[in-house]
Write a protein that holds these residues in place. Structure first.
Motif, PDB file in Angstrom:
ATOM      1  N   ASP A   3      32.628  37.492  50.930  1.00 16.90           N
ATOM      2  CA  ASP A   3      32.286  38.674  50.149  1.00 16.90           C
ATOM      3  C   ASP A   3      33.275  39.763  50.551  1.00 16.90           C
ATOM      4  OD1 ASP A   3      30.103  37.418  48.984  1.00 16.90           O
ATOM      5  OD2 ASP A   3      28.763  38.015  50.596  1.00 16.90           O
ATOM      6  N   VAL A   4      34.075  40.216  49.601  1.00 13.67           N
ATOM      7  CA  VAL A   4      35.143  41.170  49.897  1.00 13.67           C
ATOM      8  C   VAL A   4      34.826  42.512  49.256  1.00 13.67           C
ATOM      9  CG1 VAL A   4      37.604  41.686  49.699  1.00 13.67           C
ATOM     10  CG2 VAL A   4      36.844  39.327  50.055  1.00 13.67           C
ATOM     11  N   TYR A   5      34.970  43.573  50.058  1.00  9.82           N
ATOM     12  CA  TYR A   5      34.745  44.940  49.584  1.00  9.82           C
ATOM     13  C   TYR A   5      36.020  45.732  49.846  1.00  9.82           C
ATOM     14  CZ  TYR A   5      29.858  43.535  49.621  1.00  9.82           C
ATOM     15  OH  TYR A   5      28.675  42.874  49.389  1.00  9.82           O
ATOM     16  N   VAL A   6      36.551  46.295  48.796  1.00 15.54           N
ATOM     17  CA  VAL A   6      37.756  47.103  48.913  1.00 15.54           C
ATOM     18  C   VAL A   6      37.352  48.566  48.803  1.00 15.54           C
ATOM     19  CG1 VAL A   6      40.016  47.649  47.950  1.00 15.54           C
ATOM     20  CG2 VAL A   6      39.182  45.281  47.933  1.00 15.54           C
ATOM     21  N   LEU A   7      37.623  49.317  49.872  1.00 16.71           N
ATOM     22  CA  LEU A   7      37.306  50.744  49.905  1.00 16.71           C
ATOM     23  C   LEU A   7      38.601  51.509  49.669  1.00 16.71           C
ATOM     24  CD1 LEU A   7      35.221  52.988  50.428  1.00 16.71           C
ATOM     25  CD2 LEU A   7      35.765  52.792  52.857  1.00 16.71           C
ATOM     26  N   SER A   8      38.787  51.975  48.437  1.00 17.87           N
ATOM     27  CA  SER A   8      40.062  52.587  48.079  1.00 17.87           C
ATOM     28  C   SER A   8      39.901  53.468  46.845  1.00 17.87           C
ATOM     29  CB  SER A   8      41.099  51.490  47.783  1.00 17.87           C
ATOM     30  OG  SER A   8      42.273  52.031  47.225  1.00 17.87           O
ATOM     31  N   PRO A   9      40.691  54.548  46.735  1.00 23.59           N
ATOM     32  CA  PRO A   9      40.681  55.338  45.502  1.00 23.59           C
ATOM     33  C   PRO A   9      41.503  54.681  44.396  1.00 23.59           C
ATOM     34  CG  PRO A   9      42.215  56.301  47.078  1.00 23.59           C
ATOM     35  CD  PRO A   9      41.542  55.156  47.780  1.00 23.59           C
ATOM     36  N   PRO A  11      42.580  51.381  42.038  1.00 26.54           N
ATOM     37  CA  PRO A  11      42.235  50.039  41.556  1.00 26.54           C
ATOM     38  C   PRO A  11      43.357  49.030  41.750  1.00 26.54           C
ATOM     39  CG  PRO A  11      42.616  51.545  39.721  1.00 26.54           C
ATOM     40  CD  PRO A  11      42.641  52.366  40.953  1.00 26.54           C
ATOM     41  N   LEU A  12      44.584  49.514  41.980  1.00 25.37           N
ATOM     42  CA  LEU A  12      45.710  48.598  42.167  1.00 25.37           C
ATOM     43  C   LEU A  12      45.541  47.775  43.445  1.00 25.37           C
ATOM     44  CD1 LEU A  12      48.714  50.899  41.154  1.00 25.37           C
ATOM     45  CD2 LEU A  12      47.638  49.077  39.809  1.00 25.37           C
ATOM     46  N   LEU A  13      44.952  48.385  44.472  1.00 17.94           N
ATOM     47  CA  LEU A  13      44.744  47.661  45.716  1.00 17.94           C
ATOM     48  C   LEU A  13      43.795  46.495  45.511  1.00 17.94           C
ATOM     49  CD1 LEU A  13      45.192  47.377  48.749  1.00 17.94           C
ATOM     50  CD2 LEU A  13      43.296  48.974  49.108  1.00 17.94           C
ATOM     51  N   VAL A  14      42.817  46.673  44.652  1.00 21.43           N
ATOM     52  CA  VAL A  14      41.854  45.604  44.372  1.00 21.43           C
ATOM     53  C   VAL A  14      42.582  44.376  43.834  1.00 21.43           C
ATOM     54  CG1 VAL A  14      39.795  44.970  43.086  1.00 21.43           C
ATOM     55  CG2 VAL A  14      40.076  47.310  43.885  1.00 21.43           C
ATOM     56  N   GLN A  15      43.498  44.618  42.943  1.00 22.72           N
ATOM     57  CA  GLN A  15      44.249  43.499  42.350  1.00 22.72           C
ATOM     58  C   GLN A  15      45.072  42.769  43.404  1.00 22.72           C
ATOM     59  OE1 GLN A  15      46.527  45.008  39.026  1.00 22.72           O
ATOM     60  NE2 GLN A  15      44.774  46.122  38.185  1.00 22.72           N
ATOM     61  N   SER A  16      45.717  43.521  44.296  1.00 21.99           N
ATOM     62  CA  SER A  16      46.561  42.883  45.297  1.00 21.99           C
ATOM     63  C   SER A  16      45.726  42.112  46.323  1.00 21.99           C
ATOM     64  CB  SER A  16      47.434  43.923  46.001  1.00 21.99           C
ATOM     65  OG  SER A  16      46.624  44.858  46.696  1.00 21.99           O
ATOM     66  N   ALA A  19      44.495  38.906  44.769  1.00 23.00           N
ATOM     67  CA  ALA A  19      45.558  37.902  44.697  1.00 23.00           C
ATOM     68  C   ALA A  19      45.834  37.280  46.058  1.00 23.00           C
ATOM     69  CB  ALA A  19      46.837  38.538  44.149  1.00 23.00           C
ATOM     70  N   ALA A  20      45.666  38.075  47.116  1.00 21.68           N
ATOM     71  CA  ALA A  20      46.005  37.598  48.459  1.00 21.68           C
ATOM     72  C   ALA A  20      44.907  36.738  49.078  1.00 21.68           C
ATOM     73  CB  ALA A  20      46.295  38.791  49.371  1.00 21.68           C
ATOM     74  N   LEU A  21      43.646  37.018  48.720  1.00 21.29           N
ATOM     75  CA  LEU A  21      42.518  36.335  49.360  1.00 21.29           C
ATOM     76  C   LEU A  21      41.646  35.648  48.323  1.00 21.29           C
ATOM     77  CD1 LEU A  21      41.524  39.219  51.757  1.00 21.29           C
ATOM     78  CD2 LEU A  21      42.381  37.014  52.513  1.00 21.29           C
ATOM     79  N   GLN A  22      41.154  34.481  48.669  1.00 21.14           N
ATOM     80  CA  GLN A  22      40.168  33.831  47.814  1.00 21.14           C
ATOM     81  C   GLN A  22      38.806  34.408  48.155  1.00 21.14           C
ATOM     82  OE1 GLN A  22      40.558  29.636  48.543  1.00 21.14           O
ATOM     83  NE2 GLN A  22      41.995  29.385  46.849  1.00 21.14           N
ATOM     84  N   ALA A  23      38.269  35.187  47.238  1.00 22.59           N
ATOM     85  CA  ALA A  23      37.024  35.902  47.519  1.00 22.59           C
ATOM     86  C   ALA A  23      35.858  35.271  46.771  1.00 22.59           C
ATOM     87  CB  ALA A  23      37.155  37.364  47.116  1.00 22.59           C
ATOM     88  N   HIS A  24      34.744  35.121  47.474  1.00 18.03           N
ATOM     89  CA  HIS A  24      33.515  34.668  46.807  1.00 18.03           C
ATOM     90  C   HIS A  24      33.098  35.700  45.765  1.00 18.03           C
ATOM     91  CE1 HIS A  24      29.640  32.649  46.385  1.00 18.03           C
ATOM     92  NE2 HIS A  24      29.111  33.858  46.331  1.00 18.03           N
ATOM     93  N   SER A  25      33.166  36.948  46.147  1.00 19.31           N
ATOM     94  CA  SER A  25      32.929  38.050  45.218  1.00 19.31           C
ATOM     95  C   SER A  25      33.726  39.236  45.717  1.00 19.31           C
ATOM     96  CB  SER A  25      31.433  38.400  45.130  1.00 19.31           C
ATOM     97  OG  SER A  25      30.963  38.855  46.382  1.00 19.31           O
ATOM     98  N   LEU A  26      34.146  40.089  44.825  1.00 20.31           N
ATOM     99  CA  LEU A  26      34.962  41.234  45.211  1.00 20.31           C
ATOM    100  C   LEU A  26      34.412  42.479  44.552  1.00 20.31           C
ATOM    101  CD1 LEU A  26      38.776  41.323  45.663  1.00 20.31           C
ATOM    102  CD2 LEU A  26      37.611  43.228  44.563  1.00 20.31           C
ATOM    103  N   GLN A  27      34.144  43.489  45.360  1.00 17.34           N
ATOM    104  CA  GLN A  27      33.648  44.760  44.844  1.00 17.34           C
ATOM    105  C   GLN A  27      34.586  45.874  45.256  1.00 17.34           C
ATOM    106  OE1 GLN A  27      29.531  45.798  45.468  1.00 17.34           O
ATOM    107  NE2 GLN A  27      28.850  43.667  45.437  1.00 17.34           N
ATOM    108  N   HIS A  28      34.754  46.815  44.340  1.00 14.86           N
ATOM    109  CA  HIS A  28      35.604  47.976  44.600  1.00 14.86           C
ATOM    110  C   HIS A  28      34.717  49.206  44.755  1.00 14.86           C
ATOM    111  CE1 HIS A  28      38.670  51.099  42.934  1.00 14.86           C
ATOM    112  NE2 HIS A  28      38.658  51.100  44.257  1.00 14.86           N
ATOM    113  N   HIS A  29      34.848  49.884  45.894  1.00 19.10           N
ATOM    114  CA  HIS A  29      34.101  51.121  46.114  1.00 19.10           C
ATOM    115  C   HIS A  29      35.080  52.270  46.307  1.00 19.10           C
ATOM    116  CE1 HIS A  29      30.052  49.441  46.379  1.00 19.10           C
ATOM    117  NE2 HIS A  29      30.600  48.414  47.004  1.00 19.10           N
TER     118      HIS A  29
END
Length: 575
Positions: A3-9, A11-16, A19-29
């Motif tokens: 379960d991957v959570y990206v904490l960033s302002p 959305p481009l980081l979410v895409q990268s 692409a880099a990690l195989q995530a079961h689920s990915l959420q952007h906060h």
């Protein structure tokens, strides 16, 4: 997979990251506040974390939010300290090069393998697995894996191994969380009518724990602590007591909840709140705390009717204190075997924390398999010493540190910390008959030291509460018997695994049935364990307690009624 959570302002980081990690689920906060809210709410599922959770931190250079403006190390400290139960890996986005990604991927695979199965998780927590991930001398596990997997060893180490500067910073960060987050927003249902119904359910001796969500239980615990603190403020006897705000109190309860193992069938947060509610009822019936309007004097009042029927839009969401208040004995005066309001508060704190971090096994299991915690505590009261150490040092010293040193009576040296620790240690069932003997010899004399009386009274009350399942009306009592049998079955399965026998590592359960009939369909031989426990442990304790506390006669009466029911069932099945 994680379960991957990206904490960033951005959305481009979410895409990268995707692409880099195989995530079961990915959420952007887009703020750490939203991520904290998300992590607190995950606990209402009442499941152990079965795989790794990865958080990727980005900078928020233009943010005016005090939480988002924190440096990456502070954000990481918040997440790793308060949410380690999620098998948490935290990295900064600017470190995500190919080497780091490869290390993370390997760590995630390892964590997922360790956390995937219920029985293996218990083995991991207790440190009884063939390979221990906290092994200081082993090269089999990376530091990142050991840091991500909370075990009894790691929780104890992190509870006791903090520097003063780290503790100070954790308190500052928690204060920032309290100022930024309305804890009522963390509840899955904070509608006034629902909260008012919970206030009424707290008033039932037949407290329907298994019909309530984890969030509901957290609010019930908050209600009881808030009520005791409000009473103390009303009396104005302890004007210097550092009373937490309602938000701080609810945050404390939620942090306590998340330090329990959610997947344990019995020794979980539900049990903690149930023991706390039993103590709360004892304290009210003994006159240590005042009555509240939602309190049901008849211990057999129908809790399901309250659960099913609306309470009205104008019903109070808090426990309404009944006036005039009972007379409180002067400090230092102990003419009756009761606790003062501050000592009563200490008992409630002890109750909610008495099984924090429980791994779902017994002291006998820990000792027979030479688990490291049993060696640390010299094979005596292993779990109870562990619970008190984690509760005091990991939770209380961060959430409510100024309360710990507060003396419970002006003529006493007994602090809230000592009362809490002593009460938790009293729940060791190996000491059961010693306490029954103390109770039978107990003479409440004014010549006895006050602290000794207070410690014994609080110990006796929490002991009664800890095994109060058999004194609850039959429907509720049978539910607790069912989940206890499930936990014992898990221990048997783990014993077989440790003996290298083939076992099913995946364990799952249906919701606990509501009716006695359905409970017995699930476990037809339940009467055997119930009769053994009542005859061996409960009957003697609850009968002996009546001489000291005649107001608690209802507990013995109901236990005997339940015993008769199980005897009739045994006779019918054998006949």
């Amino acid at each position: 997979m994680a379960d991957v959570y990206v904490l960033s302002p951005s959305p481009l980081l979410v895409q990268s990251v995707s692409a880099a990690l195989q995530a079961h689920s990915l959420q952007h906060h887009t703020s750490i506040k939203l991520l904290i809210l998300c992590f607190f709410k995950k606990s209402n599922s009442e499941r152990d974390a079965e795989r790794a959770t990865l958080v990727v931190l980005d900078d928020f250079p233009n943010s005016k939010d005090p939480l988002d403006s924190l440096c990456a190390s502070d954000k990481s400290l918040i997440l790793r300290y308060f949410f380690c139960h999620l098998n948490l890996l935290v990295v900064e986005q600017n470190t995500l090069d190919k080497t780091t990604v490869a290390s993370l991927s390997q760590a995630i695979t390892t964590v997922n393998g360790l956390a995937a199965h219920r029985i293996s998780r218990i083995e991991l927590w207790t440190g009884t697995a063939p390979e221990v991930i906290n092994d200081t001398f082993s090269k089999d596990y990376s530091t990142i894996v050991a840091d991500a997997m909370p075990t009894m060893n790691s929780l104890l180490s992190k509870s006791l191994g903090k520097s003063n500067s780290t503790e100070k910073r954790l308190r500052e960060l928690l204060a920032l969380m309290n100022s930024s987050i309305n804890t009522m927003d963390l509840l899955s249902n904070s509608e006034p009518e629902h909260l008012a119904k919970l206030a009424h359910l707290v008033g039932h001796w037949a407290f329907p724990s298994h019909e309530l969500l984890s969030d509901d239980l957290a609010y019930c615990a908050f209600l009881m602590l808030e009520f005791a603190l409000r009473y103390i403020r009303e009396l104005a006897m302890w004007s210097t007591l550092p009373v937490p705000s309602s938000n701080e109190l609810m945050m404390f309860v939620l942090i306590v909840r998340d330090n329990y193992q959610h997947g344990n069938p019995f020794h979980n947060f539900r049990h903690a709140v149930d023991v706390m509610q039993a103590c709360f009822h004892y304290l009210i019936r003994l006159g240590c705390l005042p009555e509240f309007s939602q309190f049901r004097k008849n211990p057999k009042d129908d809790e399901l009717a309250t659960l099913k029927n609306p309470v009205g839009k104008d019903a109070s969401v808090l426990l309404d204190m009944v006036y005039p208040l009972a007379t409180v004995r002067p400090e230092g005066e102990a003419l009756v075997p009761h606790l003062n309001p501050l000592q009563s508060l200490g008992l409630l704190f002890a109750a909610i924390g008495h099984d924090v971090g429980h791994p779902g096994v017994t002291n006998a299991f820990m000792i027979s398999h030479e688990a490291s915690a049993s060696q640390v505590y010299n094979e005596r009261s292993v779990l109870e010493l562990y619970h008190s150490a984690v509760f005091i040092n990991r939770i209380f010293r961060i959430c409510l540190p100024r309360l710990l040193k507060f003396v419970t009576d002006s003529t006493s040296n007994l602090t809230l910390k000592n009362l809490i620790i002593g009460s938790i240690l009293a729940t060791d069932m190996a000491e059961h008959f010693e306490y029954v003997d103390k109770l039978q010899k107990f003479k409440f004399s004014t010549s006895d030291p006050l602290d000794d009386k207070v410690k014994l009274i609080s110990s006796l009350l929490i002991k009664c509460a800890d095994i109060s399942n058999v004194t609850r009306p039959l429907r509720v009592s049978s539910q607790w018997a069912l989940v206890l049998s499930r936990e014992f079955a898990e221990i048997e399965t783990l014993e077989k695994k440790l003996a290298n026998k083939e076992v099913d590592l995946d364990v799952s359960y249906d919701k606990v049935p509501t009716t006695v009939e359905d409970v017995l369909t699930t476990n037809p031989t339940m009467h055997k364990g119930q009769l053994f426990f009542i005859k061996t442990f409960a009957e003697g304790l609850f009968k002996s307690i009546l001489e000291l506390f005649p107001e608690l006669e209802f507990t013995s009466d109901i236990a005997m009624e339940n015993k008769e029911y199980w005897l009739v069932r045994e006779a019918n099945l054998n006949g």
